[in-house]
Design a protein around this motif. Structure first.
Motif, short mmCIF file in Angstrom:
data_model
loop_
_atom_site.label_atom_id
_atom_site.label_comp_id
_atom_site.label_asym_id
_atom_site.label_seq_id
_atom_site.Cartn_x
_atom_site.Cartn_y
_atom_site.Cartn_z
N THR A 139 -3.80 -1.05 -0.86
CA THR A 139 -3.58 -2.24 -1.70
C THR A 139 -3.52 -1.86 -3.17
OG1 THR A 139 -4.72 -3.66 -0.09
CG2 THR A 139 -4.51 -4.50 -2.32
N LEU A 140 -4.41 -0.96 -3.57
CA LEU A 140 -4.48 -0.55 -4.97
C LEU A 140 -3.33 0.37 -5.38
CD1 LEU A 140 -8.30 0.23 -5.18
CD2 LEU A 140 -7.13 -1.62 -6.38
N ALA A 141 -2.93 1.26 -4.47
CA ALA A 141 -1.92 2.27 -4.82
C ALA A 141 -1.01 2.55 -3.62
CB ALA A 141 -2.60 3.55 -5.29
N PRO A 142 -0.13 1.60 -3.28
CA PRO A 142 0.72 1.76 -2.10
C PRO A 142 1.69 2.93 -2.17
CG PRO A 142 1.43 -0.12 -3.42
CD PRO A 142 0.13 0.33 -3.99
N ASP A 143 1.95 3.43 -3.37
CA ASP A 143 2.89 4.55 -3.52
C ASP A 143 2.20 5.87 -3.86
OD1 ASP A 143 5.09 2.92 -2.99
OD2 ASP A 143 5.23 2.29 -5.08
N ASN A 144 0.88 5.92 -3.69
CA ASN A 144 0.17 7.18 -3.89
C ASN A 144 0.34 8.02 -2.63
OD1 ASN A 144 -2.13 9.07 -3.56
ND2 ASN A 144 -2.79 8.26 -5.52
N PRO A 145 0.92 9.21 -2.73
CA PRO A 145 1.21 10.00 -1.52
C PRO A 145 -0.02 10.38 -0.72
CG PRO A 145 1.53 11.32 -3.52
CD PRO A 145 1.34 9.91 -3.97
N ARG A 146 -1.17 10.62 -1.40
CA ARG A 146 -2.38 10.97 -0.67
C ARG A 146 -2.93 9.78 0.12
NH1 ARG A 146 -1.79 13.94 -4.44
NH2 ARG A 146 -2.22 12.35 -6.00
N VAL A 147 -2.78 8.60 -0.45
CA VAL A 147 -3.20 7.39 0.27
C VAL A 147 -2.36 7.21 1.53
CG1 VAL A 147 -3.29 4.87 0.15
CG2 VAL A 147 -4.06 6.22 -1.81
N VAL A 148 -1.04 7.30 1.37
CA VAL A 148 -0.13 7.09 2.51
C VAL A 148 -0.34 8.16 3.58
CG1 VAL A 148 2.31 6.99 3.20
CG2 VAL A 148 1.56 5.93 1.06
N PHE A 149 -0.41 9.42 3.16
CA PHE A 149 -0.54 10.51 4.13
C PHE A 149 -1.91 10.50 4.80
CE2 PHE A 149 -2.08 14.85 5.01
CZ PHE A 149 -1.33 15.06 6.17
N SER A 150 -2.97 10.36 4.02
CA SER A 150 -4.32 10.41 4.60
C SER A 150 -4.54 9.27 5.58
CB SER A 150 -5.37 10.36 3.49
OG SER A 150 -5.25 11.47 2.62
N GLN A 151 -4.02 8.11 5.26
CA GLN A 151 -4.13 6.97 6.19
C GLN A 151 -3.34 7.25 7.47
OE1 GLN A 151 -2.35 3.20 4.95
NE2 GLN A 151 -4.10 2.12 5.81
N ALA A 152 -2.14 7.82 7.33
CA ALA A 152 -1.33 8.16 8.50
C ALA A 152 -2.03 9.19 9.37
CB ALA A 152 0.04 8.70 8.05
N GLU A 153 -2.63 10.21 8.73
CA GLU A 153 -3.31 11.25 9.51
C GLU A 153 -4.53 10.69 10.23
OE1 GLU A 153 -4.10 15.96 9.01
OE2 GLU A 153 -4.82 14.73 7.35
N TRP A 154 -5.26 9.78 9.57
CA TRP A 154 -6.39 9.11 10.22
C TRP A 154 -5.90 8.31 11.44
CZ3 TRP A 154 -11.37 8.52 11.12
CH2 TRP A 154 -11.82 7.32 11.70
N ASN A 155 -4.82 7.56 11.25
CA ASN A 155 -4.29 6.75 12.35
C ASN A 155 -3.82 7.62 13.52
OD1 ASN A 155 -4.74 4.28 11.09
ND2 ASN A 155 -2.73 4.27 10.09
N MET A 156 -3.25 8.78 13.19
CA MET A 156 -2.82 9.71 14.24
C MET A 156 -4.02 10.26 15.01
SD MET A 156 0.18 11.79 12.23
CE MET A 156 1.38 12.24 13.45
N GLY A 157 -5.07 10.60 14.27
CA GLY A 157 -6.28 11.11 14.91
C GLY A 157 -6.91 10.07 15.82
N SER A 158 -6.93 8.83 15.35
CA SER A 158 -7.50 7.74 16.16
C SER A 158 -6.66 7.52 17.41
CB SER A 158 -7.55 6.44 15.34
OG SER A 158 -8.40 6.59 14.23
N ALA A 159 -5.34 7.56 17.25
CA ALA A 159 -4.44 7.37 18.39
C ALA A 159 -4.66 8.46 19.44
CB ALA A 159 -2.98 7.37 17.93
#
Length: 207
Positions: A139-159
């Motif tokens: 929400t704070l930084a939708p275009d921050n690459p670390r935010v986007v990537f780290s969230q994606a990696e977390w979601n992949m790990g959870s999946a």
């Protein structure tokens, strides 16, 4: 008038010297880290934080070094010591710079290190917090690459953990690479990591 000029000159000189010492200290800390001397680098960043009490960056790097060192650590006593130190310095960084997306990502990573060590014990209490941290950072930084990537990696790990398909998150990894390509940190010492890992994850996505 001469006295005023001398006072101003002394003040400017003092600030310049302090900035120069900060720059040299940060450069040395990164050099140590790059040489694989993580403990020495952490100590250097900690010393800088004692002199730069209104600057969140050295606190952030103490937390990051101790968190990274904890992934794969099997000794619970050592891991606890590292992650408690990481949490201490995250809290200090947050006090200086609240609602900072880089610090939110770091907090999520520290929680993830606990979960990676013992998912059965820490997953129930910390997984929800990690999800909330990434949602806030997005929400704070939708275009921050670390935010986007780290969230994606977390979601992949959870999946993976729940036996689900990780492919839907590959598009987020690809988007992070586009953002990394255009990202410019505020200074030489602001966070600028993640591109190499994102490229590696994207490569695995395409296999």
């Amino acid at each position: 008038m001469k006295k005023v000029f001398t006072t101003v000159l002394l003040f400017v000189t003092t600030i310049t010297f302090a900035q120069d010492q900060y720059t040299k200290g940060m450069q040395k800390a990164f050099q140590l880290w790059g040489e694989g001397k993580a403990s020495e680098a952490s100590n250097m960043f900690e010393r800088i934080s004692n002199a730069e009490m209104d600057n969140w960056l050295p606190y952030y790097y103490v937390a990051q070094i101790n968190t990274i060192a904890s992934f794969g650590e099997k000794d619970k006593e050592k891991l606890t010591q590292q992650l408690e130190k990481a949490q201490e310095f995250i809290d200090l960084a947050k006090a200086i710079s609240p609602d900072n997306p880089e610090i939110l990502v770091q907090q999520a990573m520290t929680h993830t290190a606990w979960i990676a060590f013992d998912g059965a014990t820490y997953g129930m209490t910390l997984s929800g917090k990690v999800v909330a941290l990434y949602a806030k950072a997005e929400t704070l930084a939708p275009d921050n690459p670390r935010v986007v990537f780290s969230q994606a990696e977390w979601n992949m790990g959870s999946a993976k953990y729940f036996g689900q398909d990780t492919a839907p998150y590959c598009k987020d990894v690809e988007r992070s690479l586009e953002l990394f390509a255009n990202f410019k940190p505020e200074s030489d010492f602001h966070p600028n990591w993640g591109k190499d890992r994102a490229e590696m994850v994207a490569e695995n996505c395409n296999k």
